[in-house]
Design a protein around this motif. Structure first.
Motif, PDB file in Angstrom:
ATOM      1  N   VAL A  24       0.835  -1.205   0.000  1.00 36.91           N
ATOM      2  CA  VAL A  24       0.000   0.000   0.000  1.00 36.91           C
ATOM      3  C   VAL A  24       0.871   1.257   0.000  1.00 36.91           C
ATOM      4  CG1 VAL A  24      -1.603   1.361   1.407  1.00 36.91           C
ATOM      5  CG2 VAL A  24      -2.004  -1.084   1.081  1.00 36.91           C
ATOM      6  N   ARG A  25       1.915   1.259   0.838  1.00 40.36           N
ATOM      7  CA  ARG A  25       2.786   2.441   0.933  1.00 40.36           C
ATOM      8  C   ARG A  25       3.530   2.695  -0.372  1.00 40.36           C
ATOM      9  NH1 ARG A  25       4.305  -0.300   6.390  1.00 40.36           N
ATOM     10  NH2 ARG A  25       2.664   0.561   7.730  1.00 40.36           N
ATOM     11  N   LEU A  26       3.981   1.634  -1.023  1.00 40.02           N
ATOM     12  CA  LEU A  26       4.663   1.793  -2.301  1.00 40.02           C
ATOM     13  C   LEU A  26       3.707   2.366  -3.345  1.00 40.02           C
ATOM     14  CD1 LEU A  26       7.105   1.378  -4.166  1.00 40.02           C
ATOM     15  CD2 LEU A  26       6.297  -0.969  -4.552  1.00 40.02           C
ATOM     16  N   GLY A  27       2.496   1.842  -3.391  1.00 41.40           N
ATOM     17  CA  GLY A  27       1.519   2.342  -4.350  1.00 41.40           C
ATOM     18  C   GLY A  27       1.202   3.814  -4.136  1.00 41.40           C
ATOM     19  N   ALA A  28       1.034   4.215  -2.869  1.00 45.44           N
ATOM     20  CA  ALA A  28       0.724   5.616  -2.559  1.00 45.44           C
ATOM     21  C   ALA A  28       1.853   6.545  -2.989  1.00 45.44           C
ATOM     22  CB  ALA A  28       0.446   5.770  -1.069  1.00 45.44           C
ATOM     23  N   LEU A  29       3.099   6.129  -2.772  1.00 42.02           N
ATOM     24  CA  LEU A  29       4.236   6.952  -3.162  1.00 42.02           C
ATOM     25  C   LEU A  29       4.332   7.079  -4.680  1.00 42.02           C
ATOM     26  CD1 LEU A  29       6.800   8.529  -2.500  1.00 42.02           C
ATOM     27  CD2 LEU A  29       8.038   6.329  -2.445  1.00 42.02           C
ATOM     28  N   MET A  30       4.134   5.973  -5.400  1.00 38.62           N
ATOM     29  CA  MET A  30       4.221   6.010  -6.857  1.00 38.62           C
ATOM     30  C   MET A  30       3.087   6.853  -7.455  1.00 38.62           C
ATOM     31  SD  MET A  30       6.960   4.519  -7.637  1.00 38.62           S
ATOM     32  CE  MET A  30       6.691   4.506  -9.409  1.00 38.62           C
ATOM     33  N   ALA A  31       1.898   6.802  -6.854  1.00 34.89           N
ATOM     34  CA  ALA A  31       0.795   7.646  -7.332  1.00 34.89           C
ATOM     35  C   ALA A  31       1.143   9.116  -7.192  1.00 34.89           C
ATOM     36  CB  ALA A  31      -0.485   7.319  -6.563  1.00 34.89           C
ATOM     37  N   LEU A  32       1.715   9.478  -6.052  1.00 32.10           N
ATOM     38  CA  LEU A  32       2.114  10.868  -5.803  1.00 32.10           C
ATOM     39  C   LEU A  32       3.145  11.346  -6.823  1.00 32.10           C
ATOM     40  CD1 LEU A  32       2.230  13.437  -4.036  1.00 32.10           C
ATOM     41  CD2 LEU A  32       3.910  12.224  -2.591  1.00 32.10           C
ATOM     42  N   LEU A  33       4.162  10.539  -7.055  1.00 29.23           N
ATOM     43  CA  LEU A  33       5.240  10.943  -7.959  1.00 29.23           C
ATOM     44  C   LEU A  33       4.777  11.002  -9.415  1.00 29.23           C
ATOM     45  CD1 LEU A  33       8.217   8.910  -6.422  1.00 29.23           C
ATOM     46  CD2 LEU A  33       7.690  11.346  -6.113  1.00 29.23           C
ATOM     47  N   SER A  34       4.025  10.000  -9.847  1.00 32.47           N
ATOM     48  CA  SER A  34       3.622   9.939 -11.260  1.00 32.47           C
ATOM     49  C   SER A  34       2.566  10.985 -11.604  1.00 32.47           C
ATOM     50  CB  SER A  34       3.109   8.534 -11.611  1.00 32.47           C
ATOM     51  OG  SER A  34       2.004   8.174 -10.788  1.00 32.47           O
TER      52      SER A  34
END
Length: 393
Positions: free
Chosen positions: A70-80
């Motif tokens: 979940v944390r990885l997905g949230a970070l990638m959503a923010l960056l992309s």
């Protein structure tokens, strides 16, 4: 139970939805995209829910842990998401939206499973956590509606970016929680304790009542496609101001909050199956009122109060059923199936069909099609063969 930390995730996730759903269509229209393109781009937001939740759910179930993913997905959503500011043209915007929506949509069913595991035997209290998502949606719809009227649609992606940051910060402090033991009353009667998990998931997905349940979820979300993609545009074309548009969106979710606060009471007194039927019937009425009577403010207020049923009651009842249909180690994929088939395939179908109908047949007939989807969902629930899975089903 980490109530406040769980609630913060729902607050920011659905606050971001509040910035996207009412305002993303007008934002794209202001950037020069045509209605057919807007329908296709909005379908991407829904379409990534077909793949992302299943992939995230499969990885989480295989690893036996959810929050790191979940944390990885949230970070990638923010960056992309940052690429939105430089995306020009339909194809580049489509690619950008596909990437950030994939990472934004993927973690949600895992968070649903984590939330239910933290709730334990108090699953009927789920709505009291989820209600903070509705509160976030309301606050952002009102705030962005006012801000957009002052500064233009360019504020919309800024608001979404800030809220994606809030999602990432919220998941950093939520502890993981593995599936607990399920009582015998909550287990599927077809559940074989010795059956391997992938085989069990396939077996569950062949059951008649689960297939019809998922079909009803798909059709209900398809009926919402015209609403999510074009409701704001429909209102503005009828002469409503941007502040009024935001207020109507906020009204729908505000009434939904009251339902979430009492949802445990409804589930304790009525079957989830019956609540689905009522929600689908009211959806038919709601879409016809929006399609043919948009100029009458009083009727639009009534139509928006029905959001409490068409989304709030339906979603809380459906996620309750999904939790019971998919026990123990199948939770991640079960919630993913509900999200990907309902919000993903159903949402994409609704957005694409509404985009095609909007320019050709017009707004009224687009909402007639939406009412037709809801009516078919009603039939799907009626045709389902219910089996005893536990109290309140």
């Amino acid at each position: 139970m980490p109530y406040a930390r769980l609630s913060s995730y729902y607050f920011f996730h659905f606050a971001a939805l509040g910035a996207l759903v009412p305002f993303w269509g007008p934002y794209l229209l202001e950037r020069g995209f045509e209605p057919v393109a807007i329908g296709g781009l909005m379908a991407i937001l829904m379409g990534t829910k077909i793949v992302a939740p299943n992939l995230f759910g499969a990885v989480a179930d295989r690893r036996g842990e959810r929050m790191p993913i979940v944390r990885l997905g949230a970070l990638m959503a923010l960056l992309s998401f940052c690429a939105v500011f430089w995306s020009e043209g339909v194809w580049l915007m489509a690619l950008t939206m596909a990437i950030w929506s994939f990472f934004w949509n993927g973690p949600l069913p895992l968070m649903e499973a984590v939330t239910f595991n933290h709730l334990g035997a108090r699953v009927s209290r789920y709505a009291q956590v989820r209600v903070w998502g509705s509160i976030g949606f309301i606050l952002v719809v009102l705030g962005v509606g006012w801000w957009q009227q002052q500064a233009g649609s360019g504020v919309v992606p800024i608001a979404v970016l800030v809220l994606f940051g809030g999602i990432w910060l919220s998941v950093l402090v939520i502890p993981d929680r593995p599936p607990g033991d399920r009582s015998s009353g909550e287990r599927s009667q077809d559940h074989d304790e010795g059956e391997p998990e992938p085989s069990l998931v396939r077996h569950l997905l062949r059951r008649r009542e689960i297939l019809f349940f998922l079909a009803a979820c798909l059709l209900m979300q398809a009926s919402h496609g015209a609403y999510y993609a074009f409701y704001s545009i429909h209102l503005e074309a009828a002469g409503y101001s941007q502040s009024a548009v935001g207020a109507l969106w906020a009204l729908g979710v505000a009434i939904e909050v009251l339902v979430f606060l009492r949802m445990h009471w409804l589930l304790e007194r009525f079957s989830a199956h019956a609540l689905l039927l009522v929600s689908l019937a009211l959806a038919v009425l709601r879409w016809l009122m929006i399609g043919f009577l948009v100029e009458i403010l009083a009727l639009q207020i009534i139509a928006q109060t029905l959001h409490a049923a068409t989304f709030g009651v339906f979603h809380a009842s459906a996620i309750h059923l999904a939790h019971c249909y998919f026990p123990g180690p199948t939770q991640g994929r079960g919630q993913a199936a509900y999200n990907s088939i309902g919000f993903g395939a159903g949402g994409a179908l609704g957005s694409l069909s509404s985009g095609l109908l909007w320019s050709g047949a017009g707004a009224a007939w687009t909402y007639v099609a939406a009412a037709g989807f809801a009516a078919l969902g009603f039939v799907a629930v009626l045709l389902s063969k219910r089996r005893h899975l536990g109290a309140g089903l």
